[in-house]
Design a protein around this motif. Structure first.
Motif, mmCIF file in Angstrom:
data_model
loop_
_atom_site.group_PDB
_atom_site.id
_atom_site.type_symbol
_atom_site.label_atom_id
_atom_site.label_comp_id
_atom_site.label_asym_id
_atom_site.label_seq_id
_atom_site.Cartn_x
_atom_site.Cartn_y
_atom_site.Cartn_z
ATOM 1 N N THR A 1 -3.461 16.027 -5.934
ATOM 2 C CA THR A 1 -3.316 15.120 -4.792
ATOM 3 C C THR A 1 -2.864 15.849 -3.535
ATOM 4 N N ILE A 2 -3.554 15.565 -2.423
ATOM 5 C CA ILE A 2 -3.130 16.050 -1.113
ATOM 6 C C ILE A 2 -2.693 14.846 -0.279
ATOM 7 N N PRO A 3 -1.845 15.044 0.732
ATOM 8 C CA PRO A 3 -1.254 13.905 1.464
ATOM 9 C C PRO A 3 -2.262 12.963 2.100
ATOM 10 N N HIS B 1 -7.386 17.812 7.844
ATOM 11 C CA HIS B 1 -7.168 16.867 8.940
ATOM 12 C C HIS B 1 -8.106 17.126 10.108
ATOM 13 N N ASN B 2 -8.328 18.384 10.445
ATOM 14 C CA ASN B 2 -9.094 18.726 11.636
ATOM 15 C C ASN B 2 -10.584 18.936 11.388
ATOM 16 N N LEU B 3 -10.922 19.393 10.192
ATOM 17 C CA LEU B 3 -12.299 19.831 9.965
ATOM 18 C C LEU B 3 -13.031 19.081 8.864
ATOM 19 N N GLY B 4 -12.339 18.319 8.047
ATOM 20 C CA GLY B 4 -13.009 17.730 6.905
ATOM 21 C C GLY B 4 -12.557 16.323 6.594
ATOM 22 N N HIS B 5 -12.722 15.918 5.347
ATOM 23 C CA HIS B 5 -12.330 14.610 4.855
ATOM 24 C C HIS B 5 -11.642 14.794 3.503
ATOM 25 N N PRO B 6 -10.645 13.969 3.183
ATOM 26 C CA PRO B 6 -10.055 14.068 1.849
ATOM 27 C C PRO B 6 -11.091 13.720 0.790
ATOM 28 N N PRO B 7 -11.116 14.425 -0.331
ATOM 29 C CA PRO B 7 -12.150 14.189 -1.348
ATOM 30 C C PRO B 7 -12.018 12.861 -2.072
ATOM 31 N N ARG B 8 -10.811 12.305 -2.085
ATOM 32 C CA ARG B 8 -10.571 11.001 -2.709
ATOM 33 C C ARG B 8 -9.827 10.127 -1.716
ATOM 34 N N ARG B 9 -9.755 8.836 -2.025
ATOM 35 C CA ARG B 9 -9.043 7.933 -1.122
ATOM 36 C C ARG B 9 -8.386 6.822 -1.927
ATOM 37 N N LEU B 10 -7.239 6.376 -1.439
ATOM 38 C CA LEU B 10 -6.499 5.303 -2.091
ATOM 39 C C LEU B 10 -7.074 3.963 -1.662
ATOM 40 N N VAL B 11 -7.238 3.056 -2.638
ATOM 41 C CA VAL B 11 -7.723 1.705 -2.339
ATOM 42 C C VAL B 11 -6.790 0.685 -2.975
ATOM 43 N N TRP C 1 0.811 -1.211 0.000
ATOM 44 C CA TRP C 1 0.000 0.000 0.000
ATOM 45 C C TRP C 1 0.850 1.269 0.000
ATOM 46 N N ARG C 2 2.055 1.182 -0.529
ATOM 47 C CA ARG C 2 2.980 2.302 -0.492
ATOM 48 C C ARG C 2 2.777 3.196 -1.720
ATOM 49 N N PRO C 3 2.292 4.444 -1.537
ATOM 50 C CA PRO C 3 2.084 5.318 -2.696
ATOM 51 C C PRO C 3 3.402 5.811 -3.288
ATOM 52 N N ARG C 4 3.351 6.168 -4.567
ATOM 53 C CA ARG C 4 4.539 6.626 -5.284
ATOM 54 C C ARG C 4 4.212 7.882 -6.070
ATOM 55 N N LEU C 5 5.078 8.889 -5.964
ATOM 56 C CA LEU C 5 4.893 10.121 -6.713
ATOM 57 C C LEU C 5 4.967 9.814 -8.210
ATOM 58 N N GLY C 6 4.027 10.356 -8.957
ATOM 59 C CA GLY C 6 3.987 10.120 -10.393
ATOM 60 C C GLY C 6 3.121 8.949 -10.773
ATOM 61 N N ALA C 7 2.813 8.092 -9.807
ATOM 62 C CA ALA C 7 1.903 6.969 -10.041
ATOM 63 C C ALA C 7 0.574 7.261 -9.342
ATOM 64 N N GLU C 8 0.613 7.362 -8.022
ATOM 65 C CA GLU C 8 -0.610 7.628 -7.260
ATOM 66 C C GLU C 8 -0.957 9.114 -7.179
ATOM 67 N N THR C 9 -0.131 9.978 -7.710
ATOM 68 C CA THR C 9 -0.370 11.415 -7.593
ATOM 69 C C THR C 9 -0.749 12.038 -8.929
ATOM 70 N N ASP C 10 -1.499 13.120 -8.852
ATOM 71 C CA ASP C 10 -1.730 14.006 -9.987
ATOM 72 C C ASP C 10 -1.627 15.432 -9.471
ATOM 73 N N GLU C 11 -2.044 16.385 -10.280
ATOM 74 C CA GLU C 11 -1.866 17.791 -9.899
ATOM 75 C C GLU C 11 -2.774 18.214 -8.751
ATOM 76 N N LEU D 1 -3.525 9.699 0.363
ATOM 77 C CA LEU D 1 -2.593 8.589 0.175
ATOM 78 C C LEU D 1 -2.119 7.986 1.493
ATOM 79 N N ASP D 2 -2.637 8.457 2.603
ATOM 80 C CA ASP D 2 -2.188 8.032 3.931
ATOM 81 C C ASP D 2 -0.740 8.443 4.195
#
Length: 363
Positions: free
Chosen positions: A232-234, A261-271, A220-230, A237-238
């Motif tokens: 992506t927030i941290p 982190h404190n007030l919301g949820h990430p709009p996307r999630r890695l699966v 489940w290890r994310p990689r820049l350029g694979a799991e990311t686009d313009e 990707l956990d």
């Protein structure tokens, strides 16, 4: 310039494309190579990696102010991971960092080294730091065990999946069940002039990038350029667990990190996806992930695991029900995909986390 590893001349070597271009995807038997790599009896050529150095007495305090991670007191030989973010909190660079007491070594994806060097040069102002892109002098090799024959080389130890100081887990599984624990990972800095002979001196066989990528996906290890686009927030990707210190001082992008982190949820999630292997082929990374007739995500990485078969990582909308089966559509070729959440659908704005730049409102 197009890079070509000296190991591509080895028997059976087949060149990789994409992020791993210039090195071997395999040497004739990718599943055997993967088993050997997982067991510690093989090493992998990562010489496509970019290497940037930062030296000078202000290097660590300066990198601390620029990045998401607390590295001001990073001790020699200790490995860490940091992110350099945009003002909007999106990931520009994901950096492996290790310091030797005089120089900080930054390991990045191959295409990132020139841009990172240029950006750091613009940010140095009057500080006592010197930045250099030394990719042409230093190569990187990877292993799942420490290699005694390489003890003279600087070694970066992947902190994944352990939660660092100031970090936080966004995963949906107990920490002691995280699959990343089954993949310790080490990257060695080796002079390019002696890279091929050093690989031979390891006393281990060679594995290609197909092997290391399949193990990365399974961990489940994310990689820049694979799991990311313009965008992506941290959090998506956990990466808060290893690359972000939630209680450190201000840095570019911190407001977004803290607000989500404190007030919301990430709009996307890695699966993690377990793909149907009956077709004996793999869908291409970048293929749409579908729920019925609707695209709900994108396949970001794919590989053939030596035990699990076809596996992948995908970025999907947070609203997708984790229990439903998805389908990967590769130009009309359909692959059933059972999903396992990496980032939990309800991740974010939960009780008990370290305090950040913003505080959650009282209820």
């Amino acid at each position: 310039m197009t890079y070509s590893s000296p190991l591509l001349s080895r028997h059976g070597a087949v060149e990789a494309g994409g992020l791993d271009a210039g090195t071997a995807s395999h040497y004739g038997d990718p599943l055997r190579e993967q088993r050997d790599l997982a067991r510690g009896s093989a090493v992998v050529d990562l010489s496509f990696r970019g290497v940037v150095t930062v030296s000078g007495p202000d290097r660590l305090s300066w990198l601390n102010t620029l990045s998401s991670q607390q590295v001001a007191d990073l001790q020699p030989g200790v490995s860490s991971e940091l992110l350099l973010l945009s003002v909007q909190g999106r990931i520009d660079y994901d950096v492996r960092i290790i310091d030797d007491g005089a120089t900080s070594w930054l390991l990045v994806e191959s295409a990132e080294a020139p841009g990172l060097t240029e950006w750091l040069q613009r940010m140095k102002f009057m500080l006592r730091v010197e930045i250099a892109d030394v990719t042409d002098q230093w190569a990187v090799a990877g292993a799942t065990v420490e290699v005694p024959q390489w003890e003279q080389y600087l070694r970066w130890t992947d902190p994944w999946p352990h939660i660092g100081a100031g970090g936080f887990a966004y995963t949906a599984v107990p920490e002691d069940a995280h699959p990343g624990l089954e993949r310790p990972w080490y990257e060695y800095l080796i002079p390019r002039a002696g890279f091929a002979s050093a690989m031979d001196a390891s006393g281990r066989t060679l594995a290609g990038s197909m092997a290391s990528e399949a193990l990365r996906i399974a961990a489940w290890r994310p990689r820049l350029g694979a799991e990311t686009d313009e965008k992506t927030i941290p959090h998506e990707l956990d990466l808060i667990r290893t690359a972000v210190h939630l209680a450190k001082g201000c840095y570019k992008g911190q407001e977004t990190v803290a607000r989500v982190h404190n007030l919301g949820h990430p709009p996307r999630r890695l699966v993690f996806l377990q793909l149907d292997g009956s077709q004996h082929t793999l869908p291409a990374a970048g293929s749409p992930v579908m729920l019925g007739e609707r695209q709900v995500g994108t396949l970001t990485s794919v590989g053939a695991h030596y035990e699990m078969g076809p596996v992948g990582l995908a970025m999907v909308k947070r609203s997708v029900d984790p229990s439903v089966q998805l389908v990967v559509n590769d130009d009309g070729e359909l692959y059933a995909a059972a999903q396992e959440p990496i980032v939990a659908p309800d991740a974010g704005a939960v009780v008990g986390r370290p305090s950040g730049f913003l505080k959650a409102p009282r209820r």
